[in-house]
Every structure is written in structure tokens, then in C-alpha cells.
Enzyme design. Sequence first.
Site, PDB file in Angstrom:
ATOM      1  N   SER A  60       0.826  -1.200   0.000  1.00  0.00           N
ATOM      2  CA  SER A  60       0.000   0.000   0.000  1.00  0.00           C
ATOM      3  C   SER A  60       0.867   1.259   0.000  1.00  0.00           C
ATOM      4  CB  SER A  60      -0.977  -0.057   1.185  1.00  0.00           C
ATOM      5  OG  SER A  60      -1.995   0.880   1.004  1.00  0.00           O
ATOM      6  N   ASP A 116     -10.104  -5.620  -2.978  1.00  0.00           N
ATOM      7  CA  ASP A 116      -9.474  -4.587  -2.155  1.00  0.00           C
ATOM      8  C   ASP A 116     -10.337  -3.331  -2.228  1.00  0.00           C
ATOM      9  OD1 ASP A 116      -7.819  -2.416  -1.363  1.00  0.00           O
ATOM     10  OD2 ASP A 116      -6.015  -3.522  -1.936  1.00  0.00           O
ATOM     11  N   HIS A 169      -7.396  -6.042   1.090  1.00  0.00           N
ATOM     12  CA  HIS A 169      -6.203  -5.212   1.292  1.00  0.00           C
ATOM     13  C   HIS A 169      -5.367  -5.654   2.496  1.00  0.00           C
ATOM     14  CE1 HIS A 169      -4.036  -1.538   0.307  1.00  0.00           C
ATOM     15  NE2 HIS A 169      -4.075  -1.124   1.558  1.00  0.00           N
TER      16      HIS A 169
HETATM   17  N1  LIG Z   1      -7.749   2.458   8.956  1.00  0.00           N
HETATM   18  C1  LIG Z   1      -8.133   2.168   7.605  1.00  0.00           C
HETATM   19  C2  LIG Z   1      -7.416   0.979   7.068  1.00  0.00           C
HETATM   20  C3  LIG Z   1      -5.949   1.167   7.087  1.00  0.00           C
HETATM   21  C4  LIG Z   1      -5.271  -0.014   6.436  1.00  0.00           C
HETATM   22  O1  LIG Z   1      -5.900  -0.849   5.774  1.00  0.00           O
HETATM   23  N2  LIG Z   1      -4.004  -0.080   6.655  1.00  0.00           N
HETATM   24  C5  LIG Z   1      -3.260  -1.131   6.036  1.00  0.00           C
HETATM   25  C6  LIG Z   1      -2.173  -0.500   5.203  1.00  0.00           C
HETATM   26  S1  LIG Z   1      -2.846   0.681   4.046  1.00  0.00           S
HETATM   27  C7  LIG Z   1      -2.617  -1.993   7.103  1.00  0.00           C
HETATM   28  O2  LIG Z   1      -1.650  -2.666   6.828  1.00  0.00           O
HETATM   29  N3  LIG Z   1      -3.141  -1.945   8.339  1.00  0.00           N
HETATM   30  C8  LIG Z   1      -2.547  -2.614   9.466  1.00  0.00           C
HETATM   31  C9  LIG Z   1      -2.785  -4.088   9.566  1.00  0.00           C
HETATM   32  O3  LIG Z   1      -3.628  -4.624   8.834  1.00  0.00           O
HETATM   33  O4  LIG Z   1      -2.089  -4.728  10.377  1.00  0.00           O
HETATM   34  C10 LIG Z   1      -9.609   1.929   7.510  1.00  0.00           C
HETATM   35  O5  LIG Z   1     -10.239   1.994   8.529  1.00  0.00           O
HETATM   36  O6  LIG Z   1     -10.109   1.680   6.416  1.00  0.00           O
END
Ligand SMILES: N[C@@H](CCC(=O)N[C@@H](CS)C(=O)NCC(=O)O)C(=O)O
Length: 282
Positions: free
Chosen positions: A150, A226, A259
Amino acid sequence: MTNLKLISESKSFGGKLGFYSHPSSTCNGEMRFAVYQPPQANQNSVPVLYFLSGLTCTEENFMAKAGAQRYAAEYGLMLVAPDTSPRNTGIAGEDDEWDFGTGAGFYVDATEQPWHQHYQMYSYVVQELPALIAANFPTQTEKQGIFGHSMGGHGALVCALRNPQLYKSVSAFAPIAAPMRCPWGQKAFSRYLGSDGESWRLYDASELIKQVKYHSPILIDQGTADKFLAEQLLPEVFEQACAAVNQPLTLRYQEGYDHSYYFIASFIEDHIRYHALAFEEK
Ligand SMILES: N[C@@H](CCC(=O)N[C@@H](CS)C(=O)NCC(=O)O)C(=O)O
């Protein structure tokens, strides 16, 4: 280990997973990162593969969730995962938004106040961190690769395209592939870099690829389920840009994957093997 503080260490797949902090001159404060040393590193120096994580992540998410250690041990690669931004800098509002500030450094060198004093993640990842790793861990510094997810996929592409001589290979999971054209990128770039579109181009893989040919094929995996695909990630823009300059790209749309790190864990072996093969080439 000069200037490195070991926070914790765990044995994993015969190797060692360590979490470290250190005073960063580039980011003007404490930074954290994680290193997985495969068992081969007990005898010899090994190639090193950097993983850049996405929004909201720390240095831990990748190490805890991707299942990468098994394959790093199998192929004899060191894994290094930096944090995604400086933290506790004292900048007003740094923790207020999940897609800007803390956890969202976007791997750029900020030029705008108040961020530029600390938010220098591009130079941190490309220069300071590799120098620190080389000085403290048994690595073959001429064998470096980089990948990410990402926001970190964007970062990996940018670091590799701007420094092809430093990275033998680059791959990404669901990268923000054209940040100048998506809301996450526009928000981050306008506040870290200001309104000058020229400086934005230096941090947009779909723009960079028009100017520099990368010496190896690029690997990207993208889940079709995603939720950020259509609005934020835009792999088709990067694909078109690569096609226009004959840059070899393997863009794989993975049916039904979202995602999350469940998606990353499903294809991590392919990515680690891809980098390991690049390190074997002369
Ligand atoms: N906070 C966001 C999502 C953020 C998100 O998906 N972050 C990804 C990277 S872009 C991630 O790796 N999050 C941490 C995890 O899954 O451990 C939402 O509520 O939609």
C-alpha cells in the site's frame, strides 16, 4: 552495537527477530525498526530485503502478520521493516489523522513546515537505515531488495526507481501506484511537499517510470476485492506507464483478495522467492 537499542528478541524459524530503536539524525528523533536474521546469518553475511508497511502500521505489523520469516529462513535473506513515520515529535496534530502524520510518512522527504524537521522517511529508508544495518548486521550490502504494501508499496517503488543501483529487485502488494492522482497521495503530498507539482513527480512511481528504466522486471500483486483499489491504488495507471516505456512488469490481479495482511501472507512466498532469485544473478 553503536547507538542501537535492542527492545526485544525472539527466536523464529531458527533465526532471530529483533526490535530496535535508535536516535535518527535524518528524522531528528528516535526511530524504530525490526530485523529478522535468518539462521544462515550465524555463519555468513546474507542479502537484505527491506519491507515498507502501509498506513497505520508500525515496524511490527509485517513481522507479526505476513508469515515472512519461514521463507526468509529458507532462502537465507535478512528482513528489515522500518516504522512508517517518526513518532512523538511534538508537532501539533501529528496523531490526529490515520492517513497523515504519525503512521503515514509516505516515504517522502517533507519540505513543508512543520513536518520537514522530522518527516524525512525517503532519506531515512534509502540512506540512514541501510548504513546502520550494514554497520551492525552481517549483510551483503551489494545485495539489497525492497518491497512493501500500500503506502509502503508506493515507497518501495519510489526508492527502487530513483536508486536502481542500490536495489537489485522491487515488488509490491497493492501499492499506491499513482499517488498524484489519488486522495491519499494528494493529501500527503500537498502537506508534506507543498503545492509544487514538480516535487510530487519525484515520489510518484507512475511518473518516475517514464524517466528511468528499471533493470529488472517489477512484480506487483493486487487483490480484486481490495476496497481501496479503484479510488486510491490505481495499478492500471502504473501498468500503462510501464507499457509505454517497455518496462517489464508482472501485475497479478488476485481474485477475491482484500487489502489485508491475509492477502500479503497468501503471496509472501512468491515475493521472497522473486527477490532471492534476483540476488542469485550476477
Ligand atoms: N484504517 C483504515 C485501514 C488502514 C489499512 O488498511 N491499513 C493497512 C495498510 S494501508 C494496514 O496494513 N493496516 C494494518 C494491519 O492490517 O495490520 C480503515 O479503517 O479503512
